[in-house]
Design a protein around this motif. Sequence first.
Motif, PDB file in Angstrom:
ATOM      1  N   PRO A  62       0.804  -1.238   0.000  1.00 46.07           N
ATOM      2  CA  PRO A  62       0.000   0.000   0.000  1.00 46.07           C
ATOM      3  C   PRO A  62       0.833   1.283   0.000  1.00 46.07           C
ATOM      4  O   PRO A  62       0.333   2.334  -0.386  1.00 46.07           O
ATOM      5  CB  PRO A  62      -0.832  -0.106   1.285  1.00 46.07           C
ATOM      6  N   HIS A  63       2.115   1.196   0.416  1.00 42.30           N
ATOM      7  CA  HIS A  63       2.957   2.400   0.367  1.00 42.30           C
ATOM      8  C   HIS A  63       3.160   2.838  -1.083  1.00 42.30           C
ATOM      9  O   HIS A  63       3.314   4.009  -1.366  1.00 42.30           O
ATOM     10  CB  HIS A  63       4.347   2.126   0.963  1.00 42.30           C
ATOM     11  N   LEU A  64       3.208   1.856  -1.980  1.00 42.47           N
ATOM     12  CA  LEU A  64       3.563   2.141  -3.377  1.00 42.47           C
ATOM     13  C   LEU A  64       2.369   2.129  -4.325  1.00 42.47           C
ATOM     14  O   LEU A  64       2.468   2.602  -5.453  1.00 42.47           O
ATOM     15  CB  LEU A  64       4.591   1.105  -3.877  1.00 42.47           C
ATOM     16  N   HIS A  87      -0.832   7.999   6.489  1.00 42.26           N
ATOM     17  CA  HIS A  87      -0.005   8.005   5.264  1.00 42.26           C
ATOM     18  C   HIS A  87       0.465   6.616   4.834  1.00 42.26           C
ATOM     19  O   HIS A  87       1.477   6.494   4.145  1.00 42.26           O
ATOM     20  CB  HIS A  87       1.189   8.953   5.402  1.00 42.26           C
ATOM     21  N   LEU A  88      -0.236   5.572   5.248  1.00 45.10           N
ATOM     22  CA  LEU A  88       0.124   4.241   4.732  1.00 45.10           C
ATOM     23  C   LEU A  88      -0.054   4.231   3.212  1.00 45.10           C
ATOM     24  O   LEU A  88       0.827   3.778   2.477  1.00 45.10           O
ATOM     25  CB  LEU A  88      -0.759   3.148   5.363  1.00 45.10           C
ATOM     26  N   GLU A  89      -1.207   4.719   2.764  1.00 45.95           N
ATOM     27  CA  GLU A  89      -1.480   4.787   1.327  1.00 45.95           C
ATOM     28  C   GLU A  89      -0.818   6.058   0.797  1.00 45.95           C
ATOM     29  O   GLU A  89      -1.478   7.071   0.546  1.00 45.95           O
ATOM     30  CB  GLU A  89      -2.990   4.808   1.058  1.00 45.95           C
ATOM     31  N   PRO A 135       2.504   4.061  10.574  1.00 45.74           N
ATOM     32  CA  PRO A 135       1.131   3.751  10.129  1.00 45.74           C
ATOM     33  C   PRO A 135       0.673   2.318  10.411  1.00 45.74           C
ATOM     34  O   PRO A 135      -0.487   2.006  10.173  1.00 45.74           O
ATOM     35  CB  PRO A 135       1.207   3.995   8.614  1.00 45.74           C
ATOM     36  N   HIS A 136       1.548   1.443  10.914  1.00 47.37           N
ATOM     37  CA  HIS A 136       1.196   0.011  11.003  1.00 47.37           C
ATOM     38  C   HIS A 136       0.491  -0.342  12.317  1.00 47.37           C
ATOM     39  O   HIS A 136       0.783  -1.358  12.946  1.00 47.37           O
ATOM     40  CB  HIS A 136       2.474  -0.829  10.841  1.00 47.37           C
ATOM     41  N   PHE A 137      -0.448   0.538  12.708  1.00 48.70           N
ATOM     42  CA  PHE A 137      -1.100   0.435  14.030  1.00 48.70           C
ATOM     43  C   PHE A 137      -1.870  -0.863  14.245  1.00 48.70           C
ATOM     44  O   PHE A 137      -2.060  -1.314  15.375  1.00 48.70           O
ATOM     45  CB  PHE A 137      -2.048   1.631  14.211  1.00 48.70           C
ATOM     46  N   SER A 201      12.119  -7.030   6.291  1.00 48.50           N
ATOM     47  CA  SER A 201      12.631  -6.115   5.269  1.00 48.50           C
ATOM     48  C   SER A 201      12.189  -4.672   5.473  1.00 48.50           C
ATOM     49  O   SER A 201      12.936  -3.757   5.198  1.00 48.50           O
ATOM     50  CB  SER A 201      12.277  -6.588   3.857  1.00 48.50           C
ATOM     51  N   HIS A 202      10.958  -4.435   5.948  1.00 50.30           N
ATOM     52  CA  HIS A 202      10.609  -3.041   6.271  1.00 50.30           C
ATOM     53  C   HIS A 202       9.939  -2.980   7.641  1.00 50.30           C
ATOM     54  O   HIS A 202       9.474  -3.975   8.162  1.00 50.30           O
ATOM     55  CB  HIS A 202       9.805  -2.383   5.143  1.00 50.30           C
ATOM     56  N   ASP A 203       9.946  -1.788   8.203  1.00 52.31           N
ATOM     57  CA  ASP A 203       9.667  -1.622   9.631  1.00 52.31           C
ATOM     58  C   ASP A 203       8.161  -1.591   9.928  1.00 52.31           C
ATOM     59  O   ASP A 203       7.628  -0.584  10.370  1.00 52.31           O
ATOM     60  CB  ASP A 203      10.334  -0.317  10.095  1.00 52.31           C
ATOM     61  N   ALA A 204       7.486  -2.718   9.725  1.00 55.66           N
ATOM     62  CA  ALA A 204       6.025  -2.763   9.890  1.00 55.66           C
ATOM     63  C   ALA A 204       5.595  -3.269  11.258  1.00 55.66           C
ATOM     64  O   ALA A 204       4.410  -3.230  11.576  1.00 55.66           O
ATOM     65  CB  ALA A 204       5.422  -3.654   8.808  1.00 55.66           C
ATOM     66  N   PHE A 205       6.540  -3.772  12.066  1.00 55.01           N
ATOM     67  CA  PHE A 205       6.135  -4.553  13.237  1.00 55.01           C
ATOM     68  C   PHE A 205       6.438  -3.907  14.591  1.00 55.01           C
ATOM     69  O   PHE A 205       6.557  -4.598  15.590  1.00 55.01           O
ATOM     70  CB  PHE A 205       6.764  -5.957  13.165  1.00 55.01           C
ATOM     71  N   GLY A 221      12.921   1.531   6.378  1.00 49.10           N
ATOM     72  CA  GLY A 221      12.164   2.214   7.422  1.00 49.10           C
ATOM     73  C   GLY A 221      10.682   1.908   7.376  1.00 49.10           C
ATOM     74  O   GLY A 221      10.260   0.854   6.894  1.00 49.10           O
ATOM     75  N   LEU A 222       9.891   2.867   7.859  1.00 56.38           N
ATOM     76  CA  LEU A 222       8.448   2.675   7.996  1.00 56.38           C
ATOM     77  C   LEU A 222       7.730   2.615   6.661  1.00 56.38           C
ATOM     78  O   LEU A 222       6.621   2.104   6.571  1.00 56.38           O
ATOM     79  CB  LEU A 222       7.852   3.813   8.825  1.00 56.38           C
ATOM     80  N   SER A 223       8.330   3.153   5.620  1.00 59.91           N
ATOM     81  CA  SER A 223       7.723   3.080   4.292  1.00 59.91           C
ATOM     82  C   SER A 223       8.687   2.368   3.361  1.00 59.91           C
ATOM     83  O   SER A 223       9.890   2.337   3.603  1.00 59.91           O
ATOM     84  CB  SER A 223       7.432   4.474   3.747  1.00 59.91           C
ATOM     85  N   SER A 282       2.702  -8.394   6.199  1.00 61.66           N
ATOM     86  CA  SER A 282       2.970  -7.111   6.859  1.00 61.66           C
ATOM     87  C   SER A 282       1.873  -6.127   6.506  1.00 61.66           C
ATOM     88  O   SER A 282       0.947  -5.925   7.278  1.00 61.66           O
ATOM     89  CB  SER A 282       4.354  -6.592   6.512  1.00 61.66           C
ATOM     90  N   ASP A 283       1.926  -5.555   5.299  1.00 64.82           N
ATOM     91  CA  ASP A 283       0.943  -4.517   4.960  1.00 64.82           C
ATOM     92  C   ASP A 283      -0.222  -5.051   4.142  1.00 64.82           C
ATOM     93  O   ASP A 283      -1.178  -4.328   3.878  1.00 64.82           O
ATOM     94  CB  ASP A 283       1.626  -3.383   4.198  1.00 64.82           C
ATOM     95  N   ALA A 284      -0.131  -6.307   3.701  1.00 63.08           N
ATOM     96  CA  ALA A 284      -1.244  -6.920   2.967  1.00 63.08           C
ATOM     97  C   ALA A 284      -1.511  -8.288   3.576  1.00 63.08           C
ATOM     98  O   ALA A 284      -0.592  -9.002   3.953  1.00 63.08           O
ATOM     99  CB  ALA A 284      -0.906  -7.055   1.489  1.00 63.08           C
TER     100      ALA A 284
HETATM  101 ZN    ZN Z   1       4.488  -0.752   5.687  1.00 61.21          ZN
END
Ligand code: ZN
Length: 341
Positions: A62-64, A87-89, A135-137, A201-205, A221-223, A282-284
């Motif tokens: 969703p970041h991209l 700002h996740l999306e 954003p990964h609340f 790989s990215h900071d989602a957790f 990082g976060l994105s 992670s994000d999906a």
């Molecule tokens: Zn993410």
Amino acid sequence: MKKLSIMVCMIVLMLSIGILNAQEESLNIVTTTTQATDLTTILTDGVEGINITPLMGAGVDPHLYQPTESDITAMNQADIVVYSGLHLEGQFDAVFEALGEQGVAIYAMGESVKDAGFIIGGFDLSEELTDVDDPHFWFDPRNWEITVLDLAETLAELDADNADAYLANAEDYNEQLQLLFEWANEGMRSVPEEQRYLVTSHDAFQYFGAAFGWQMEAIQGLSTEDEAGVGDIQGTVDFVIGNEIPVLFVESSIPPDTIQAVVEAVEADGGTVRIGVRELYSDAMGEPDTFGGTYIGMIAENVYTMLQSYQCAGAEVTIPDWAEGVEPAPPEDILNVDCEA
Ligand SMILES: [Zn+2]
């Protein structure tokens, strides 16, 4: 002729008292992420006339993700757009602003959690950008409970006739989330404290780690908007070697290249490190109609993946029995894992 005019009169009358309108009434909801789609589906269960249009599927970052023309059309025609927010999306900011100006109701799931101060603090992107929240609340199920209630209240305001249904669905679901949290907490805290590292790989957790007492390290990082550089890879390699971390995890919505690069660098240094027994969500979330395609299954499958991977690496881990009554229950192929595969 007389019959026809009577019919026309009847239709005009029915329209004016709302009979025909009521039959055609529907609530058009557009959802961005898989998490937004899952929750909206659960909260609207049993309510007639709900049309949900999901924009992102399994494995989508969703970041991209760039909104397509048909996405924008769907959002324009929606009664409400439910998105993750904070700002996740990242590619939607201008579109959301335009929709808001046109009077479309846009609802960010993360806002109510942020307003509540998150269950365990917010995580800032960097010192220069202290007003940007992680954003990964949703990865703390207790944060998600706040979202569940707030979205149900929002739907209840929008569609007062079905308010009771939305609120009852939220109450039932939050009971399940509490049981899920307790189950995950017991399992994640069964790993010896000095071994509780999650490298991804990215900071989602970060929220996940804070909820269950684990330390997080990520290459990016976060994105995922900025590519990982050589320095990011080397920093993670040093962290993995320094803390004797035995497992690294690939995320389903991110190419495995950077994690592979860390594995190769650790091995070149004489160390051994393995990749998790499955990818993490992670994000999906996972594909529809799979265990990981629901929020509960996604959290639970991640917990199984982490615990089984550490078990395969020789850590003392106790995986608790599945929480009675929580649906969906994990399928056999998640419960049984082959460490050598
Ligand atoms: Zn993410």
